[in-house]
Structure formats: structure tokens, C-alpha cells
Scaffold this active site. Sequence first.
Site, short mmCIF file in Angstrom:
data_model
loop_
_atom_site.label_atom_id
_atom_site.label_comp_id
_atom_site.label_asym_id
_atom_site.label_seq_id
_atom_site.Cartn_x
_atom_site.Cartn_y
_atom_site.Cartn_z
N ASP A 124 1.13 4.02 -7.42
CA ASP A 124 0.66 5.38 -7.70
C ASP A 124 0.52 5.58 -9.21
O ASP A 124 -0.09 4.78 -9.88
CB ASP A 124 1.58 6.40 -7.05
CG ASP A 124 1.57 6.31 -5.53
OD1 ASP A 124 0.58 5.79 -4.98
OD2 ASP A 124 2.54 6.73 -4.89
N ASP A 153 0.97 10.82 1.64
CA ASP A 153 0.75 9.95 0.49
C ASP A 153 0.54 10.78 -0.77
O ASP A 153 -0.51 10.75 -1.41
CB ASP A 153 -0.46 9.05 0.76
CG ASP A 153 -0.71 8.04 -0.36
OD1 ASP A 153 0.26 7.71 -1.07
OD2 ASP A 153 -1.86 7.60 -0.52
N GLU A 208 -2.38 4.06 -11.25
CA GLU A 208 -3.63 4.81 -11.28
C GLU A 208 -3.57 5.92 -12.33
O GLU A 208 -2.51 6.51 -12.57
CB GLU A 208 -3.96 5.39 -9.91
CG GLU A 208 -2.93 6.33 -9.35
CD GLU A 208 -3.18 6.66 -7.88
OE1 GLU A 208 -3.65 7.79 -7.62
OE2 GLU A 208 -2.91 5.81 -7.02
N ASP A 248 1.22 -0.95 -4.89
CA ASP A 248 0.43 0.22 -5.19
C ASP A 248 1.41 1.27 -5.73
O ASP A 248 2.02 2.01 -4.98
CB ASP A 248 -0.26 0.71 -3.91
CG ASP A 248 -1.00 2.01 -4.07
OD1 ASP A 248 -1.14 2.48 -5.21
OD2 ASP A 248 -1.45 2.56 -3.05
N SER A 291 0.81 -1.21 0.00
CA SER A 291 0.00 0.00 0.00
C SER A 291 0.85 1.27 0.00
O SER A 291 1.70 1.46 0.86
CB SER A 291 -0.90 -0.01 1.23
OG SER A 291 -1.43 1.27 1.48
N GLY A 292 0.56 2.16 -0.95
CA GLY A 292 1.26 3.44 -0.99
C GLY A 292 0.95 4.28 0.23
O GLY A 292 1.84 4.93 0.80
N LEU A 293 -0.32 4.29 0.66
CA LEU A 293 -0.69 5.03 1.87
C LEU A 293 0.06 4.49 3.07
O LEU A 293 0.63 5.26 3.87
CB LEU A 293 -2.20 4.92 2.09
CG LEU A 293 -2.71 5.43 3.44
CD1 LEU A 293 -2.43 6.92 3.60
CD2 LEU A 293 -4.21 5.15 3.60
N ARG A 301 -5.63 1.13 -12.51
CA ARG A 301 -6.58 1.63 -11.51
C ARG A 301 -7.32 2.84 -12.07
O ARG A 301 -6.72 3.86 -12.41
CB ARG A 301 -5.82 1.99 -10.23
CG ARG A 301 -6.65 2.68 -9.16
CD ARG A 301 -5.86 2.73 -7.88
NE ARG A 301 -6.22 3.84 -7.03
CZ ARG A 301 -5.67 4.07 -5.84
NH1 ARG A 301 -4.73 3.26 -5.39
NH2 ARG A 301 -6.04 5.11 -5.13
N ASN A 311 -3.97 11.36 -2.52
CA ASN A 311 -4.70 10.21 -2.04
C ASN A 311 -6.18 10.32 -2.39
O ASN A 311 -6.80 11.37 -2.21
CB ASN A 311 -4.53 10.06 -0.52
CG ASN A 311 -5.15 8.79 0.00
OD1 ASN A 311 -6.35 8.70 0.23
ND2 ASN A 311 -4.33 7.76 0.18
N SER A 312 -6.74 9.22 -2.85
CA SER A 312 -8.11 9.22 -3.37
C SER A 312 -9.16 9.46 -2.30
O SER A 312 -10.29 9.88 -2.61
CB SER A 312 -8.39 7.88 -4.06
OG SER A 312 -7.49 7.66 -5.12
N LYS A 348 0.69 12.37 -7.18
CA LYS A 348 -0.70 11.98 -6.93
C LYS A 348 -1.22 12.58 -5.64
O LYS A 348 -0.46 13.07 -4.79
CB LYS A 348 -0.83 10.44 -6.91
CG LYS A 348 0.01 9.71 -5.86
CD LYS A 348 -0.57 9.68 -4.45
CE LYS A 348 -1.88 8.96 -4.34
NZ LYS A 348 -1.70 7.49 -4.26
N HIS A 377 -12.10 2.05 -8.43
CA HIS A 377 -12.06 2.67 -7.11
C HIS A 377 -13.29 3.55 -6.89
O HIS A 377 -13.78 4.20 -7.82
CB HIS A 377 -10.79 3.52 -6.99
CG HIS A 377 -10.29 3.67 -5.60
ND1 HIS A 377 -10.81 2.99 -4.53
CD2 HIS A 377 -9.29 4.44 -5.09
CE1 HIS A 377 -10.16 3.32 -3.43
NE2 HIS A 377 -9.23 4.21 -3.74
#
Length: 271
Positions: A64, A35, A91, A62, A23-25, A136, A99-100, A97, A167
Site C-alpha cells: 500500500d 482494502d 504506491e 503489496d 496482494s493487499g486486496l 507504484r 483500492n485503485s 489508501k 497502474h
Amino acid sequence: MEAHNGMSAVIVEEAGFKGIWGSGLSISAQLGVRDCNEASWTQVLDVLEFMSDRTSIPILLDGDTGYGNFNNARRLVQKLEQRGIAGVCLEDKLFPKTNSLLDGAKQQLADITEFSKKIEACKEQASDKDFVVVARVEAFIAGWGLEEAVRRAEAYRQAGADAILMHSKLSEPTEIQAFMREWNRRHPVLIVPTKYYTTPTDSFREWGVNMIIWANHNIRSAVKTMQHTTKLIYENQSLVPVEKDCVSVKEIFRLQNMDELKKAEDKYLKF
């Protein structure tokens, strides 16, 4: 299942999961940065190397946006393969990026053709035919709706993506359900139900979802435990209130694989 360092990766494998989400987060969080690509891609690689060294199940990074354009992304693929990483998820947003799930953040999407070419470049770069590139789609995150989500997913499928990660940040899975109905099982789909977690997993199976990523709960649960433990020690100036809730030092040694070192020492240092 999410992991963010070597030890959490070991724990995920021991629990029985078939794969690890890098996970990037979570990786950025355990490094203490945001992130939004504040951790460089080489720093992320360093973490992944420790994770890969200690596990035998596939790791999907992940990744990004791929840390730049097609050239940065294909070099990332090259370096991931060298470390035994099974695949990368990219993504369709702009670098750096955002964070979504960040409230109020502006989510800028990449040009669909440019991102398709990035996917194509990554697939052509991979020397292992089993290396996976997941596309993504962030159309729902950016508020662009179902039609754009399907259009992008189909473009990335045609570009060679091995799967689509769709997502959504809604608390209900309406966007995902609508996409799965329209998509009609034409290509593998991954989801990340962080926000719509109350939806029964069997519902996802019925809709045709191929893989679920539990994306950040190891780092979040670890933070909660550390905050609680640290607060109790500070307030009580004692370890008594927390010791019963901690694993033993012996368990830490086990997770670090100290038995292997002991056997090696017996073999190579006794002469």
C-alpha cells in the site's frame, strides 16, 4: 502470481511461478475486511510469515502506501526483511489508501517529493542489497494523465526505486502502451493487467514490460468456488453434489506438509 495465505502461496510455487505477489486486496479480503488499511500492517506481516515459511520463491508485498510516512515505511522494510520477504511495492497515494479499482472512489496522490523521500528511506533501511523497493505510480488511476505518470516514474527512479509499477484501470491497455513508448525502457516496469486482461501477453513483452503481476485471481476464483459449494450444500442438505469437485482430505494434508511431521515423529518420539 497472487497469494493470500500459506496454502495459496504453496499452490503458486507448485504451479511453477517464479515469484509471489502478496496482494493487499486478497490478504484483506481473506481477513474479511476492506482494502483500505483496515487490516493493520502487523496483521499483514503475520500472514506473510506463514507464506514465507512454506515457500522458497521470492515474495513481493503489496505494501500500500507503507502504512504512513517514511518512518512507518522503513520500519515495514525492517520487519519484512526479518521474515525473509524479498521486496515491497509502495504506491504514491495517501494513507489510508483506497483500492485503485473501486468505482467512483476519490484517489488522492502523495506529494511527489515526499514519496520520493519515502522510497529513498526504504532503500537506505534495507540491510540486504537484494531487497527490492518498487514504486507504484497511480497517476493514471487518479486521472492525471501520461505527462504526470512519466514525471512521477522518473522521480521515483532517481530516488532509488528498483522498478516502476505503472497502474491503469482501463479495459484497454492504451495508457500502459503510451507510457512504455515514452519511457523507452529506461528502468524496469511492472504492470497489473486485471482490467485489460484480454491483451496478449506477447504485446506486453514487445512494449518492454519486465514483469506481469496476476494480482487477484486466486482469491476471486476461491470465493466463486466457496459460494457455489456452500450454496449447494445448503440447498441439498447433503455433500453428494459437491464431493466430486473437492480435493481430497489427503491432498490438504499434502499441502500442509504432514509427511514431514510423520518423519519427525518417527525420529523424535520413538525411543
